[in-house]
Enzyme design. Structure first.
Site, short mmCIF file in Angstrom:
data_model
loop_
_atom_site.label_atom_id
_atom_site.label_comp_id
_atom_site.label_asym_id
_atom_site.label_seq_id
_atom_site.Cartn_x
_atom_site.Cartn_y
_atom_site.Cartn_z
N ARG A 135 0.83 -1.20 0.00
CA ARG A 135 0.00 0.00 0.00
C ARG A 135 0.86 1.26 0.00
O ARG A 135 2.04 1.22 0.36
CB ARG A 135 -0.92 0.01 1.23
CG ARG A 135 -1.89 -1.16 1.25
CD ARG A 135 -2.79 -1.10 2.48
NE ARG A 135 -3.75 -2.21 2.49
CZ ARG A 135 -3.48 -3.42 2.94
NH1 ARG A 135 -2.28 -3.69 3.43
NH2 ARG A 135 -4.40 -4.37 2.91
N SER A 153 13.66 -21.52 1.44
CA SER A 153 12.52 -21.64 2.34
C SER A 153 12.91 -21.28 3.77
O SER A 153 12.05 -21.03 4.61
CB SER A 153 11.97 -23.07 2.31
OG SER A 153 12.97 -23.99 2.70
N HIS A 176 6.15 -26.58 14.89
CA HIS A 176 5.96 -25.14 14.76
C HIS A 176 4.79 -24.70 15.63
O HIS A 176 4.06 -25.52 16.18
CB HIS A 176 5.71 -24.75 13.30
CG HIS A 176 6.93 -24.77 12.45
ND1 HIS A 176 7.38 -25.92 11.82
CD2 HIS A 176 7.82 -23.79 12.12
CE1 HIS A 176 8.49 -25.64 11.15
NE2 HIS A 176 8.77 -24.36 11.32
N LYS A 212 0.73 -21.95 12.26
CA LYS A 212 1.32 -22.37 10.98
C LYS A 212 0.42 -23.40 10.31
O LYS A 212 0.10 -24.42 10.91
CB LYS A 212 2.72 -22.94 11.18
CG LYS A 212 3.45 -23.25 9.86
CD LYS A 212 4.89 -23.60 10.11
CE LYS A 212 5.63 -23.94 8.81
NZ LYS A 212 5.66 -22.81 7.87
#
Length: 246
Positions: A40, A118, A149, A153
């Site tokens: 934005r 990753s 995790h 997630k």
């Protein structure tokens, strides 16, 4: 002797990783963020000395040496194309990219040095190499990858687990996966090799998300002066030549 700071463009600057990158880069005199790009229009054009741009204004960003991209797949193409156009390095941890975007990375690697990963933890980069070596040395052993995790997630197995699995497969193993989601675990990855009467466990535990931003900044600092190619984080640790771009 004074050295010119590395000029960085941070793409996805309003996200969690983008904010960490801005914070850590500000504390490093060898780095200068010349543009922070958000989806934005920014409420302020300059924040703590860093010029901010909307994604639609990306083409007007000042010259930079390396772009670090932690955004969304829809923002991936323009920043990669800008790096190719300007001959700048490209570091990206944007996940969920399409096959067409992966092919674009391969094409771009013929013209600029780049890293897509990753996981930018330097410890995970070393773990990746250890897993490949262990798999090659322990033919016929079972290989299991357990990743843990936080409860928010959604994807499972994690991208890091799949990357470690690819390293195991390269070494000749056939990995199996298990995923746990609990509490606020930042990230834990266990790669276990099991034979008759013995077992090897290779583990990495992340306790602070800043490790990923530090790793991305390290990768960016290693790209200038390198030949075009697709580098892994582990290549930058040991100075190895990257694999072919095709």
């Amino acid at each position: 002797m004074t050295t010119t700071p590395l000029r960085l463009l941070i793409h996805g600057a309003s996200g969690r990783m983008g904010q960490a990158l801005l914070r850590l880069a500000a504390d490093n005199p060898a780095l200068q963020v010349v543009a922070a790009v958000n989806r934005r229009s920014p409420a302020q054009r300059v924040v703590e000395g860093v010029p901010h741009f909307a994604s639609s204004e990306l083409a007007g960003a000042p010259q930079f040496d390396v772009a670090i991209d932690f955004s969304l797949p829809e923002g991936f193409d323009p920043v990669l194309a800008l790096c190719v156009e300007r001959g700048a390095g490209f570091v990206s941890g944007t996940t969920g990219i399409s096959e067409a975007q992966r092919q674009a990375l391969i094409q771009a690697a013929g013209r600029i040095p780049l890293v897509w990963a990753s996981n930018f933890s330097l410890g995970v980069a070393v773990l990746d190499e250890l897993v490949e070596r262990a798999a090659a040395a322990l033919a016929g052993w079972d290989c299991d990858i357990v990743e843990s995790h936080h409860t928010q997630k959604k994807d499972a197995p994690s991208g890091t687990a799949l990357t470690l699995g690819a390293a195991a497969e390269k070494g000749g193993a056939q990995p199996q996966y298990a995923s746990l989601r609990a509490g606020d675990i930042v990230g834990e990855h266990l790669v276990q090799f099991t034979g008759l009467g013995e077992r090897i466990e290779l583990t990495h535990r992340a306790t602070n998300r800043d490790i990923f931003a530090r790793g991305a900044l390290f990768a960016a600092s290693q790209l200038p002066g390198r030949a075009p190619g697709s580098y892994r984080v582990r290549d930058l640790l040991d100075g190895a030549t990257p694999p072919p771009a095709v």
